[in-house]
Design a protein around this motif. Structure first.
Motif, PDB file in Angstrom:
ATOM      1  N   GLU A 171       7.470   0.817  10.312  1.00 57.99           N
ATOM      2  CA  GLU A 171       7.355  -0.633  10.503  1.00 57.99           C
ATOM      3  C   GLU A 171       8.130  -0.975  11.769  1.00 57.99           C
ATOM      4  O   GLU A 171       9.283  -0.586  11.919  1.00 57.99           O
ATOM      5  CB  GLU A 171       7.911  -1.386   9.291  1.00 57.99           C
ATOM      6  CG  GLU A 171       7.953  -2.890   9.442  1.00 57.99           C
ATOM      7  CD  GLU A 171       6.626  -3.538   9.866  1.00 57.99           C
ATOM      8  OE1 GLU A 171       5.603  -3.303   9.208  1.00 57.99           O
ATOM      9  OE2 GLU A 171       6.622  -4.278  10.884  1.00 57.99           O
TER      10      GLU A 171
ATOM     11  N   ASP B  32       8.049   2.158  16.030  1.00 62.13           N
ATOM     12  CA  ASP B  32       6.683   1.837  16.456  1.00 62.13           C
ATOM     13  C   ASP B  32       5.813   3.083  16.251  1.00 62.13           C
ATOM     14  O   ASP B  32       6.068   4.124  16.865  1.00 62.13           O
ATOM     15  CB  ASP B  32       6.721   1.417  17.935  1.00 62.13           C
ATOM     16  CG  ASP B  32       5.362   0.966  18.436  1.00 62.13           C
ATOM     17  OD1 ASP B  32       4.336   1.339  17.828  1.00 62.13           O
ATOM     18  OD2 ASP B  32       5.327   0.234  19.441  1.00 62.13           O
TER      19      ASP B  32
ATOM     20  N   LYS C 235       0.835  -1.208   0.000  1.00 64.85           N
ATOM     21  CA  LYS C 235       0.000   0.000   0.000  1.00 64.85           C
ATOM     22  C   LYS C 235       0.868   1.256   0.000  1.00 64.85           C
ATOM     23  O   LYS C 235       0.499   2.261  -0.600  1.00 64.85           O
ATOM     24  CB  LYS C 235      -0.965  -0.025   1.195  1.00 64.85           C
ATOM     25  CG  LYS C 235      -1.926  -1.209   1.100  1.00 64.85           C
ATOM     26  CD  LYS C 235      -2.882  -1.295   2.249  1.00 64.85           C
ATOM     27  CE  LYS C 235      -3.699  -2.574   2.181  1.00 64.85           C
ATOM     28  NZ  LYS C 235      -2.949  -3.783   2.606  1.00 64.85           N
TER      29      LYS C 235
ATOM     30  N   ARG D 220      10.526  -7.630   9.030  1.00 63.07           N
ATOM     31  CA  ARG D 220       9.610  -7.129   7.998  1.00 63.07           C
ATOM     32  C   ARG D 220      10.092  -5.789   7.434  1.00 63.07           C
ATOM     33  O   ARG D 220       9.816  -5.437   6.295  1.00 63.07           O
ATOM     34  CB  ARG D 220       8.192  -7.032   8.568  1.00 63.07           C
ATOM     35  CG  ARG D 220       7.617  -8.424   8.882  1.00 63.07           C
ATOM     36  CD  ARG D 220       6.310  -8.341   9.604  1.00 63.07           C
ATOM     37  NE  ARG D 220       5.239  -7.808   8.788  1.00 63.07           N
ATOM     38  CZ  ARG D 220       4.417  -8.538   8.028  1.00 63.07           C
ATOM     39  NH1 ARG D 220       4.547  -9.848   8.011  1.00 63.07           N
ATOM     40  NH2 ARG D 220       3.476  -7.974   7.315  1.00 63.07           N
TER      41      ARG D 220
ATOM     42  N   ASP E 279       2.328 -11.483  13.587  1.00 63.35           N
ATOM     43  CA  ASP E 279       3.273 -11.121  14.629  1.00 63.35           C
ATOM     44  C   ASP E 279       2.604 -10.566  15.867  1.00 63.35           C
ATOM     45  O   ASP E 279       3.251 -10.031  16.726  1.00 63.35           O
ATOM     46  CB  ASP E 279       4.255 -10.079  14.085  1.00 63.35           C
ATOM     47  CG  ASP E 279       3.550  -8.788  13.753  1.00 63.35           C
ATOM     48  OD1 ASP E 279       2.310  -8.807  13.669  1.00 63.35           O
ATOM     49  OD2 ASP E 279       4.226  -7.766  13.594  1.00 63.35           O
TER      50      ASP E 279
END
Ligand code: SAM
Length: 560
Positions: free
Chosen positions: A287, A324, A252, A292, A370
């Motif tokens: 992320e 985060d 996205k 990832r 996760d």
């Protein structure tokens, strides 16, 4: 014949690993390509056998389990060393093309001793078995062309050649071959190509065009998030920064980059000579998982041209942040120009229903694997829903932000309407005094004609609010995964843009390439035909100074 020489040995090995806890949630592809004896992974035939065996497992088990599991015990499937191989043989015997098991060996002998009862089991439960094997609908192969790196024309040419190269002799004649080789434009998402599901056999993550970032394999529904953020309101500028709050693997994020780049380029083109206006936008891609994050970075590098290569007066930069989102500072000066947030957080993935290999791939990439929650399914959904609400209210706290898309690949109300309703009431309660800062739900203009909408009366949402929400349901004819999209604006944005003249192309797809537009042609191969009909009218229109053929679509619900 020893088990290692069985023609199904490799398929059995892959299936064993998929079925065992050793897979650790890894997808079919990563298992298939690891430990493969052949360089370049298993053959296409082996790969297809694994997919089909997996798809038929519920039906095979239902035949074996009938009458208190008598057949199950008789053939000894739970005690054999190579259960995967036995399942593959059962698939070949009961559902495979030739309804027989090639080769020999002990497992085959154990099965064929009970062949008559196994076949009777299939015919006695025909209806149920058919239902179980059809439960997973096959969707078209969607391929988003990355127009930042290539053109639709170039990709359509390349794909046409690949179809010819990859067609089997049996599919080499008649209408079915023509349909299998057809390439359509999607009626809702610009630059999205729609192909027959069988195109997945060659157009997968290891295809050169995918690895080089020219094509992004993305389900249609998952394209709705960035589309709603960039084209939800055609009257607001995209000359600003964005945040993708939960970005990996980056489908996205990169879609948003492509849409923003296209809009900025259009604005630049129409800007009067001499003004020399540079349009630019940074997309901050958060992320929090380091593994990832690596995938995210490599996908961004492959898909988004770096600004040094981008010689035009428009510049879209994607800046990945290993961080985060919940801990981000909404007043951090680097985010001062952020006007839009795309929030596609970890979710239960309960909407993912497409064909098996893509289901497994998506579980690796799109779905949440996760989240730290354990316990019952209900506990897990509750915990996800709490996290999603915190993330959405945090997004709403950024003072400069005036539009947000919140989406999930879940079909649970708790992760969708409930989160939306609670976020609106919690956040709007705290915004008192600053007129126009309240958040409201808006129906994204680009999806005006998408018929499936949200569920009312959940989380206190009215019917009108629920009508603003987009839902997709692959089990009810939408030919996509189950998906949910909500688009929010600050109240003031709405009133400002209502005053402005509507300039956008809310329900149109610019189709300069003259590919036919998809109208459900592949749905006839499905049990669940689409419940929507597309009605087309074609017009030449002047858009941003250029003449285009524009297809305007009306979608009608077909009564059951
Ligand atoms: C559903 S996936 C996103 C898929 C992505 N939007 C796409 O289309 O490719 C959710 C991602 O959010 C990440 N994530 C979850 N919580 C996060 C947080 N608090 N901050 C940043 N990333 C987070 C997960 O690690 C996961 O990679």
């Amino acid at each position: 014949m020893s088990k290692n020489t069985s023609p199904y040995h490799e398929a059995g090995r892959i299936l064993n690993e998929l079925l065992s806890s050793k897979s650790g949630g890894r997808g079919l592809k990563s298992i298939a390509f690891s430990n493969s004896k052949t360089r370049g992974g298993p053959s296409k035939a082996t790969y297809a056998t694994v997919c089909k065996s997996m798809q038929h497992l519920p039906a095979i088990n239902s035949v074996l389990n009938h009458s208190g599991g008598r057949l199950r015990k008789a053939i000894g499937i739970d005690t054999v060393h190579n259960k995967g191989l036995m399942y593959v043989m059962l698939y070949e015997l009961l559902f495979g093309k030739y309804k027989s098991i090639r080769g020999g060996g002990r497992l085959k002998r154990m099965i064929v001793k009970h062949e008559r009862e196994l076949r009777e089991g299939v015919s006695e439960h025909r209806e149920m078995v058919d239902g179980l094997t059809r439960a997973t609908p096959q969707f078209p192969r969607y391929a988003r062309v990355n127009v930042m790196r290539t053109s639709i024309e170039a990709m359509a040419e390349m794909l046409k050649a690949s179809f010819v190269e990859n067609s089997t002799r049996e599919s080499n004649c008649g209408d079915s071959m023509n349909l299998k080789r057809s390439i359509f434009m999607d009626p809702h998402v610009p630059d999205l190509l729609v192909m027959h599901p069988s195109a997945s056999s060659f157009l997968h993550q290891d295809h050169d065009a995918v690895k080089s970032g020219k094509i992004v394999l993305q389900d249609k529904s998952s394209c709705f998030s960035a589309l709603a953020l960039a084209r939800g309101n055609p009257n607001i500028s995209l000359n600003c920064d964005f945040i993708d709050a939960c970005a990996a693997p980056g489908n996205k994020t990169t879609h948003l980059a492509a849409l923003v780049a296209a809009s900025l380029a259009d604005v630049s083109r129409t800007t009067k000579k001499g003004k020399n206006l540079t349009q630019s936008s940074t997309i901050f891609a958060f992320e929090r998982s380091s593994s990832r994050f690596k995938t995210l970075k490599s996908r961004i590098d492959a898909i988004v041209p770096s600004s040094s290569l981008n010689k035009s007066s428009t510049k879209v930069v994607v800046q990945p942040l290993l961080s985060d989102f919940l801990k981000s500072d909404s007043k951090d000066p680097q985010f001062a120009n952020v006007r839009g947030i795309l929030l596609d957080p970890s979710c239960s993935g309960s909407g993912i229903v497409n064909s098996l290999d893509r289901w497994l791939e998506d579980a690796e990439t799109d779905g949440n694997k996760d989240d730290p929650t354990t316990g019952t399914k209900a506990d897990r959904i509750k915990s996800l829903s709490n996290f999603q609400l915190v993330a959405l209210t945090h997004a709403m706290s950024f003072p400069s932000v005036d539009r947000i898309v919140y989406s999930t690949c879940s079909v649970n109300n708790e992760e969708n309407e409930l989160v939306v309703g609670k976020a609106l009431s919690e956040v709007n309660k705290t915004i008192n005094g600053s007129v126009g800062d309240e958040w409201i739900l808006v129906a994204p203009a680009c999806l005006d004609h998408w018929p499936r909408r949200g569920n009312p009366e959940i989380g206190g949402l009215s019917k009108t609010q629920a009508q603003c929400l987009i839902r997709c349901d692959g089990l009810d004819g939408d030919e996509t995964n189950g998906f949910f999209v909500s688009y929010f604006e600050r109240k003031r944005v709405r009133s400002e843009s209502e005053d402005a003249e509507r300039t956008g192309t809310s329900c149109s797809i610019v189709n300069d390439v003259k590919l036919p537009v998809y109208q459900g042609q592949f749905a006839s191969i499905q049990e669940t035909a689409p419940k929507t009909k597309h009605r087309l009218c074609q017009k030449n229109v002047n858009l941003m100074g250029r003449t285009h053929i524009v297809h305007l679509w009306t979608l009608q619900h077909v009564p059951p």
